[in-house]
Design a protein around this motif. Sequence first.
Motif, short mmCIF file in Angstrom:
data_model
loop_
_atom_site.label_atom_id
_atom_site.label_comp_id
_atom_site.label_asym_id
_atom_site.label_seq_id
_atom_site.Cartn_x
_atom_site.Cartn_y
_atom_site.Cartn_z
N ASP A 34 0.84 -1.20 0.00
CA ASP A 34 0.00 0.00 0.00
C ASP A 34 0.87 1.25 0.00
OD1 ASP A 34 -2.24 1.59 0.01
OD2 ASP A 34 -2.80 1.17 2.09
N TRP A 35 0.24 2.39 -0.16
CA TRP A 35 0.91 3.70 -0.13
C TRP A 35 1.60 3.93 1.22
CZ3 TRP A 35 -1.09 8.56 2.20
CH2 TRP A 35 -0.31 9.68 1.82
N LEU A 36 2.80 4.46 1.19
CA LEU A 36 3.61 4.74 2.37
C LEU A 36 3.85 3.50 3.23
CD1 LEU A 36 2.37 8.26 3.58
CD2 LEU A 36 4.37 7.68 2.20
N ALA A 37 3.83 2.36 2.60
CA ALA A 37 4.19 1.12 3.30
C ALA A 37 5.40 0.55 2.57
CB ALA A 37 3.02 0.15 3.31
N GLY A 38 5.61 -0.73 2.68
CA GLY A 38 6.73 -1.39 2.01
C GLY A 38 6.58 -2.87 2.16
N ALA A 39 7.40 -3.62 1.45
CA ALA A 39 7.31 -5.07 1.49
C ALA A 39 7.49 -5.62 2.90
CB ALA A 39 8.35 -5.68 0.55
N ASP A 40 8.33 -4.93 3.71
CA ASP A 40 8.61 -5.42 5.06
C ASP A 40 7.42 -5.30 5.99
OD1 ASP A 40 8.81 -2.64 4.87
OD2 ASP A 40 10.15 -2.51 6.60
N ARG A 41 6.37 -4.59 5.57
CA ARG A 41 5.17 -4.43 6.40
C ARG A 41 4.16 -5.55 6.18
NH1 ARG A 41 7.23 -1.56 10.29
NH2 ARG A 41 7.68 0.61 9.75
N TYR A 42 4.53 -6.54 5.38
CA TYR A 42 3.61 -7.65 5.09
C TYR A 42 4.27 -9.00 5.33
CZ TYR A 42 0.91 -3.98 2.81
OH TYR A 42 0.19 -2.83 2.54
N TYR A 43 5.31 -9.01 6.16
CA TYR A 43 6.07 -10.25 6.34
C TYR A 43 5.19 -11.39 6.84
CZ TYR A 43 6.16 -8.64 11.21
OH TYR A 43 5.80 -8.18 12.46
N GLY A 44 4.24 -11.11 7.73
CA GLY A 44 3.38 -12.16 8.26
C GLY A 44 2.50 -12.77 7.19
N THR A 45 1.95 -11.93 6.32
CA THR A 45 1.10 -12.41 5.23
C THR A 45 1.91 -13.19 4.21
OG1 THR A 45 -0.47 -10.60 5.51
CG2 THR A 45 -0.43 -11.69 3.36
N LEU A 46 3.09 -12.69 3.87
CA LEU A 46 3.95 -13.39 2.91
C LEU A 46 4.42 -14.73 3.46
CD1 LEU A 46 6.05 -10.30 1.76
CD2 LEU A 46 4.11 -11.35 0.57
N GLU A 47 4.79 -14.74 4.72
CA GLU A 47 5.18 -16.00 5.37
C GLU A 47 4.01 -16.99 5.40
OE1 GLU A 47 6.62 -15.07 9.25
OE2 GLU A 47 8.70 -14.82 8.57
N HIS A 48 2.83 -16.46 5.64
CA HIS A 48 1.64 -17.31 5.72
C HIS A 48 1.42 -18.03 4.38
CE1 HIS A 48 -2.24 -18.42 7.59
NE2 HIS A 48 -2.68 -18.41 6.34
#
Length: 300
Positions: free
Chosen positions: A69-83
């Motif tokens: 999302d805007w003003l976020a980054g890939a590192d802000r979704y680590y839990g979802t990506l790991e899932h």
Amino acid sequence: MARLADGAWRPRRRCYGHRVASTKKLFAALTRRGPHRVLRGDLAFAGLAGVVYTPESGFNLPGVAFGHDWLAGADRYYGTLEHLASWGIVAAAPATETGFAPSVLDFAFDLGTALEIITSVRLGPGQISVHPAKLGVLGHGFGASAAVFCAAGLPVKPKAVAALFPSVTKPQAEQPAATLTVPGLILSAPGDPMTLRSNAVELARAWPAATLRAVAKAEPGGLIEGRRLARVVGLPGPDRRTQRIVRALLTGYLLHLLAGDKTYRDFSDPTAVLPKTEVVDPRTEEPVALEEKVVALLKG
């Protein structure tokens, strides 16, 4: 089947109830991590800033590119990506276009590049590969609209696209959405049509192959994990309930469409009843004028 007095046959109603109960059990299981141990890698080795999460091993796996999302980054979704990786899905997330004025078209190109990377090289210790016919593109907010642009621009279309709480961009994502014939999942939150950022209903209207589902009590920005700089401009922080529900819905959807696992067919069925969600017909939603959205924002 049950026999009637006149000798005719009809389906037993309990069959539908059994199907719903089975889907609830699958949903509950999908809210938890899957059976695979997860590895984390860096897309920079191939020239693109970002991360990739994979199962520990496996050949011809399904793979997805995920847009932030805007003003976020890939590192802000680590839990979802790991899932996703824990359920056998390779998930790559570019860490580009993170500034105040990102380009949705450039980000869409980066999502396509991420898909190219994960299908063209052996990942991890060489025991992981992604099948080029098992690809999907996903995104959240700004990244959801970028995912639509990416899917529309790919010469070989992905098997599935998911737009999670999509937001308005310039140019508008409705234009490329109208060209898509691939299945799509659009998630929205209650009250989204009244917000200035959301274009979930408009996107669903333009995209005939997409299913719009409203997630009960969801926070559109809640999928982002950890502390967020954007909170200083009034954007919400993480919401674990939203994360748990979205991860389950998304995983089941991808396991059916990308991995071909019929166990999860209800998660891509636009007529199926899924926990914590309601299917929304975008044609019955009245267009909300900009003035009405501004008034709703001021009242809120």
